[in-house]
Design a protein around this motif. Structure first.
Motif, PDB file in Angstrom:
ATOM      1  N   TYR A  27       0.764  -1.265  -0.003  1.00 24.55           N
ATOM      2  CA  TYR A  27       0.123   0.110  -0.068  1.00 24.55           C
ATOM      3  C   TYR A  27       0.944   1.124  -0.156  1.00 24.55           C
ATOM      4  O   TYR A  27       1.739   1.226   0.501  1.00 24.55           O
ATOM      5  CB  TYR A  27      -0.774  -0.024   1.169  1.00 24.55           C
ATOM      6  N   ASP A  28       0.386   2.354  -0.717  1.00 20.17           N
ATOM      7  CA  ASP A  28       1.071   3.612  -0.789  1.00 20.17           C
ATOM      8  C   ASP A  28       0.726   4.261   0.812  1.00 20.17           C
ATOM      9  O   ASP A  28       1.788   4.736   1.266  1.00 20.17           O
ATOM     10  CB  ASP A  28       0.423   4.520  -1.735  1.00 20.17           C
ATOM     11  N   LYS A  29      -0.329   4.130   1.080  1.00 23.64           N
ATOM     12  CA  LYS A  29      -0.742   4.754   2.552  1.00 23.64           C
ATOM     13  C   LYS A  29      -1.550   3.671   3.092  1.00 23.64           C
ATOM     14  O   LYS A  29      -2.572   3.305   2.676  1.00 23.64           O
ATOM     15  CB  LYS A  29      -1.175   6.059   2.573  1.00 23.64           C
ATOM     16  N   ILE A  30      -1.621   3.734   4.498  1.00 24.32           N
ATOM     17  CA  ILE A  30      -2.475   2.795   5.224  1.00 24.32           C
ATOM     18  C   ILE A  30      -3.152   3.987   6.374  1.00 24.32           C
ATOM     19  O   ILE A  30      -2.508   4.707   7.014  1.00 24.32           O
ATOM     20  CB  ILE A  30      -1.891   1.685   5.969  1.00 24.32           C
ATOM     21  N   PHE A  31      -4.492   4.256   6.107  1.00 21.41           N
ATOM     22  CA  PHE A  31      -5.094   5.263   7.031  1.00 21.41           C
ATOM     23  C   PHE A  31      -5.984   4.469   7.972  1.00 21.41           C
ATOM     24  O   PHE A  31      -6.785   3.923   7.489  1.00 21.41           O
ATOM     25  CB  PHE A  31      -5.951   6.194   6.048  1.00 21.41           C
ATOM     26  N   THR A  32      -5.700   4.838   9.343  1.00 17.01           N
ATOM     27  CA  THR A  32      -6.659   4.295  10.228  1.00 17.01           C
ATOM     28  C   THR A  32      -7.531   5.468  10.535  1.00 17.01           C
ATOM     29  O   THR A  32      -7.464   6.592  10.292  1.00 17.01           O
ATOM     30  CB  THR A  32      -6.004   4.136  11.604  1.00 17.01           C
ATOM     31  N   GLY A  33      -8.721   5.107  11.190  1.00 20.02           N
ATOM     32  CA  GLY A  33      -9.834   6.015  11.316  1.00 20.02           C
ATOM     33  C   GLY A  33      -9.726   7.185  12.154  1.00 20.02           C
ATOM     34  O   GLY A  33      -9.472   8.175  11.824  1.00 20.02           O
ATOM     35  N   ASP A  34      -9.817   6.822  13.480  1.00 16.02           N
ATOM     36  CA  ASP A  34      -9.577   7.885  14.650  1.00 16.02           C
ATOM     37  C   ASP A  34      -8.827   7.475  15.838  1.00 16.02           C
ATOM     38  O   ASP A  34      -9.228   7.732  16.976  1.00 16.02           O
ATOM     39  CB  ASP A  34     -10.888   8.354  14.742  1.00 16.02           C
ATOM     40  N   LEU A  35      -7.655   7.011  15.706  1.00 11.09           N
ATOM     41  CA  LEU A  35      -6.723   6.529  16.596  1.00 11.09           C
ATOM     42  C   LEU A  35      -6.133   7.785  17.484  1.00 11.09           C
ATOM     43  O   LEU A  35      -5.774   7.802  18.574  1.00 11.09           O
ATOM     44  CB  LEU A  35      -5.545   5.814  16.280  1.00 11.09           C
ATOM     45  N   GLY A  36      -6.073   8.952  16.896  1.00 13.89           N
ATOM     46  CA  GLY A  36      -5.516  10.253  17.292  1.00 13.89           C
ATOM     47  C   GLY A  36      -3.885   9.999  17.622  1.00 13.89           C
ATOM     48  O   GLY A  36      -3.440   9.008  16.991  1.00 13.89           O
ATOM     49  N   TYR A  37      -3.476  10.798  18.173  1.00 19.31           N
ATOM     50  CA  TYR A  37      -2.067  11.120  18.341  1.00 19.31           C
ATOM     51  C   TYR A  37      -1.473   9.688  19.141  1.00 19.31           C
ATOM     52  O   TYR A  37      -0.770   9.122  18.507  1.00 19.31           O
ATOM     53  CB  TYR A  37      -1.685  12.223  18.860  1.00 19.31           C
ATOM     54  N   SER A  38      -1.826   9.668  20.250  1.00 20.85           N
ATOM     55  CA  SER A  38      -1.453   8.546  21.423  1.00 20.85           C
ATOM     56  C   SER A  38      -1.842   7.262  20.655  1.00 20.85           C
ATOM     57  O   SER A  38      -1.073   6.312  20.761  1.00 20.85           O
ATOM     58  CB  SER A  38      -1.752   8.647  22.659  1.00 20.85           C
ATOM     59  N   GLY A  39      -3.074   7.214  20.068  1.00 27.41           N
ATOM     60  CA  GLY A  39      -3.303   5.677  19.457  1.00 27.41           C
ATOM     61  C   GLY A  39      -2.600   5.286  18.513  1.00 27.41           C
ATOM     62  O   GLY A  39      -2.069   4.312  18.196  1.00 27.41           O
ATOM     63  N   SER A  40      -2.147   6.281  17.538  1.00 30.87           N
ATOM     64  CA  SER A  40      -1.360   5.937  16.111  1.00 30.87           C
ATOM     65  C   SER A  40      -0.019   5.597  16.992  1.00 30.87           C
ATOM     66  O   SER A  40       0.753   4.524  16.309  1.00 30.87           O
ATOM     67  CB  SER A  40      -1.079   7.190  15.577  1.00 30.87           C
ATOM     68  N   LEU A  41       0.692   6.251  18.120  1.00 25.21           N
ATOM     69  CA  LEU A  41       1.766   5.837  18.539  1.00 25.21           C
ATOM     70  C   LEU A  41       1.919   4.418  18.914  1.00 25.21           C
ATOM     71  O   LEU A  41       2.640   3.783  18.521  1.00 25.21           O
ATOM     72  CB  LEU A  41       2.429   6.849  19.540  1.00 25.21           C
ATOM     73  N   LEU A  42       0.797   4.065  19.711  1.00 29.44           N
ATOM     74  CA  LEU A  42       0.371   2.734  20.204  1.00 29.44           C
ATOM     75  C   LEU A  42       0.508   1.962  19.072  1.00 29.44           C
ATOM     76  O   LEU A  42       1.053   0.844  19.329  1.00 29.44           O
ATOM     77  CB  LEU A  42      -0.590   2.713  20.944  1.00 29.44           C
ATOM     78  N   LEU A  43      -0.247   2.100  18.168  1.00 28.25           N
ATOM     79  CA  LEU A  43      -0.510   1.062  17.259  1.00 28.25           C
ATOM     80  C   LEU A  43       0.800   0.848  16.405  1.00 28.25           C
ATOM     81  O   LEU A  43       1.272  -0.312  16.154  1.00 28.25           O
ATOM     82  CB  LEU A  43      -1.605   1.590  15.841  1.00 28.25           C
ATOM     83  N   GLN A  44       1.761   1.657  15.882  1.00 26.49           N
ATOM     84  CA  GLN A  44       2.919   1.509  15.245  1.00 26.49           C
ATOM     85  C   GLN A  44       3.940   0.851  16.422  1.00 26.49           C
ATOM     86  O   GLN A  44       4.749   0.101  15.784  1.00 26.49           O
ATOM     87  CB  GLN A  44       3.442   2.859  14.984  1.00 26.49           C
ATOM     88  N   LYS A  45       3.630   1.087  17.723  1.00 26.42           N
ATOM     89  CA  LYS A  45       4.747   0.460  18.574  1.00 26.42           C
ATOM     90  C   LYS A  45       4.344  -1.007  18.751  1.00 26.42           C
ATOM     91  O   LYS A  45       5.114  -1.880  18.422  1.00 26.42           O
ATOM     92  CB  LYS A  45       4.398   1.000  20.104  1.00 26.42           C
ATOM     93  N   LYS A  46       3.041  -1.321  18.720  1.00 33.67           N
ATOM     94  CA  LYS A  46       2.524  -2.642  18.919  1.00 33.67           C
ATOM     95  C   LYS A  46       2.755  -3.391  17.713  1.00 33.67           C
ATOM     96  O   LYS A  46       3.046  -4.678  17.683  1.00 33.67           O
ATOM     97  CB  LYS A  46       1.083  -2.740  19.314  1.00 33.67           C
ATOM     98  N   ALA A  47       2.547  -2.568  16.540  1.00 32.53           N
ATOM     99  CA  ALA A  47       2.909  -3.259  15.363  1.00 32.53           C
ATOM    100  C   ALA A  47       4.308  -3.731  14.994  1.00 32.53           C
ATOM    101  O   ALA A  47       4.449  -4.935  14.603  1.00 32.53           O
ATOM    102  CB  ALA A  47       2.215  -2.535  13.972  1.00 32.53           C
ATOM    103  N   SER A  48       5.173  -2.991  15.648  1.00 38.03           N
ATOM    104  CA  SER A  48       6.690  -3.149  15.430  1.00 38.03           C
ATOM    105  C   SER A  48       6.777  -4.295  16.231  1.00 38.03           C
ATOM    106  O   SER A  48       7.893  -5.317  15.873  1.00 38.03           O
ATOM    107  CB  SER A  48       7.670  -1.997  15.642  1.00 38.03           C
ATOM    108  N   GLU A  49       6.372  -4.648  17.193  1.00 37.46           N
ATOM    109  CA  GLU A  49       6.612  -5.703  18.253  1.00 37.46           C
ATOM    110  C   GLU A  49       6.214  -7.017  17.378  1.00 37.46           C
ATOM    111  O   GLU A  49       6.912  -8.103  17.592  1.00 37.46           O
ATOM    112  CB  GLU A  49       5.634  -5.549  19.519  1.00 37.46           C
TER     113      GLU A  49
END
Lengths: 333, 149
Positions: free
Chosen positions: A225-247
């Protein structure tokens, strides 16, 4: 259907979109991409609920106008919002002569409507389907939080509900190159969070679960994908998603969040970003659709996330379950 | 899918790492000055009353001051000013009597559309109600203790 993912053999064309954005969204960075913006969020009605109904009627009429269709030419409409018993959609539909399914998945409603609409068309049951959502800051505040004029402080994790309406027309016979190729139906995920102000962190695990399932089912990687857009995680939710995903070994280098995009988080004083059913509705129908049309983005994964709580459930001490659906939208020449 | 208790604890810790922190010092200072300013205005109203109506006893003046402060808050809430004060001052604007008045007026405004009886009257004390119940309960308990002392 493979596991949780529906792969469309003949991808469903997205024929047209329409958006109406509220005054605060108009001040935000994406204002140029919205088709119509409001000066006043009350729309000269006597309550905000009425204003939300007008928004929904308005966006569907705008969609029909833009596509040059009459309501009778639409086979069915999927619509939802955040009000109790989704009255925003139900009452809007009494003014339009379209067969109607009311749906609710909190802020993931838009994703749900796109998947259901595409399935209707792919299955050969319908030719033209509209998918629409609305949300309104004032009605959501009243329903889930406090009165508007109550003098209280917002916590740094809280998010600002988007005022606006977004609608998409899916048309089997349209010539549009922008097509929905697959949809992953999410499962409800509950990580035991009870803080109703912390939606981003509630929904991040649901987003991760759906993302992993989607990649597994389709055999794709994040780089597809060129971009993956999540709906409305906001600032801290996005950070958390990226962190959990990298794990779990997924590096989300191309991740954006609609809640982060729609407002200027610091200048507009929205704490953690935007939220609401229409957050991804506005960003997809306005910004993402425009970028796909211009060819700046070719393959996009849209993942609206929803926190499935009610005021009663949180008062009774229930934790907040969350859901996320994923829809892949691609430009196919 | 529901996580078990142990995993929930781990996840809550992970949230703490990414969540933005509340700025305690600036919040406390703002609350202190907002609350202080409201109390100073109250004291000012009290003294002006003393000059205008010298016949009032000190106790009556206190009552009139409270009434006036509630009246001013009602007006400020109706014009949409008090929520900005509250957003700035936090507890500093909630704890004085003005915060109590604001919680009632804001609820009444919010539910105006549902009619006078089922809208305004039944929802007015939704936020302030617990405070009143606590006040009455506490006064009963203290009264019983006082009886036996």
């Amino acid at each position: 259907m493979k596991n949780q993912t529906v792969l469309f053999r003949s991808p469903v064309p997205v024929a047209e979109t329409a958006t109406i954005a509220g005054p605060k969204e108009k001040e935000g960075p994406l204002h140029a991409y919205f088709h119509y913006t409001l000066e006043d969020d009350l729309l000269k009605q006597d309550s905000h609920e009425h204003a939300e109904i007008r928004l929904h009627v308005g966006v569907l009429k705008q969609l029909l106008n833009r596509a040059k269709l009459s309501p009778q030419e639409i086979d069915c409409a999927f619509a939802g919002d955040l009000l109790d018993e989704i009255i925003g959609s139900n009452f809007a539909m009494r003014e339009l002569d379209i067969p109607f399914f009311g749906i609710y998945n909190a802020c993931a409603t838009f994703g749900e409507s796109l998947i259901l609409g595409s399935c209707m068309i792919e299955g050969g049951f319908a030719e033209r389907v509209t998918c629409s959502v609305t949300s309104h800051f004032a009605t959501a505040e009243r329903q889930y939080r406090y009165p508007l004029e109550l003098g209280c402080q917002r916590t740094p994790l809280s998010q600002w509900t988007v005022t606006g309406a977004g609608a998409t027309l899916l048309d089997k016979n349209a010539t549009s190159k922008i097509k929905i190729t697959s949809g992953t139906i999410g499962k409800v995920v509950d990580y035991g969070i009870k803080d109703a102000n912390d939606m981003g962190c509630v929904m991040a695990p649901a987003a991760l679960s759906t993302l992993r399932t989607h990649l597994q089912d389709t055999g794709r990687t994040v780089d597809y994908y060129d971009k993956i857009f999540t709906g409305d995680l906001g600032y801290s939710g996005s950070l958390l998603l990226q962190k959990k995903a990298s794990e779990t070994g997924i590096i989300l280098h191309n991740h954006e969040d609609c809640g982060n995009l729609i407002y200027n988080r610091i200048a507009q004083n929205v704490e953690s970003g935007g939220s609401g059913a229409c957050c991804c509705g506005l960003v997809f129908n306005g910004y993402i659709y425009d970028q796909l049309q211009k060819g700046r983005l070719k393959k996009v994964l849209l993942m609206p996330t929803g926190a499935l709580l009610s005021k009663t459930s949180s008062l009774q001490g229930e934790s907040i379950p969350a859901i996320c659906h994923a829809v892949s939208v691609e430009v196919i020449e | 899918m529901i996580l078990n208790k142990e995993e929930q604890k781990v996840y809550k810790k992970e949230i703490k790492d990414v969540a933005p922190k509340t700025k305690h010092i600036s919040t406390l200072l703002r609350a202190f000055f907002t609350g202080g300013t409201i109390c100073c205005i109250g004291q000012g109203v009290n003294q002006v009353l003393g000059i205008l109506l010298p016949s009032l006893t000190e106790e009556d003046r206190g009552g009139y001051t409270t009434l006036l402060m509630i009246f001013f808050t009602g007006i400020l809430t109706a014009f949409g000013v008090y929520d900005h004060i509250g957003n700035f001052g936090g507890a500093g604007s909630i704890i004085p009597i003005t915060g109590f008045a604001n919680s009632i007026v804001s609820q009444a405004m919010e539910h105006k559309r549902e009619g006078i009886i089922f809208g305004i009257c039944s929802n007015m004390f939704a936020i302030a109600g617990p405070v009143i119940v606590m006040g009455i309960t506490a006064s009963v308990v203290v009264g019983i203790v006082y009886l036996f002392l």
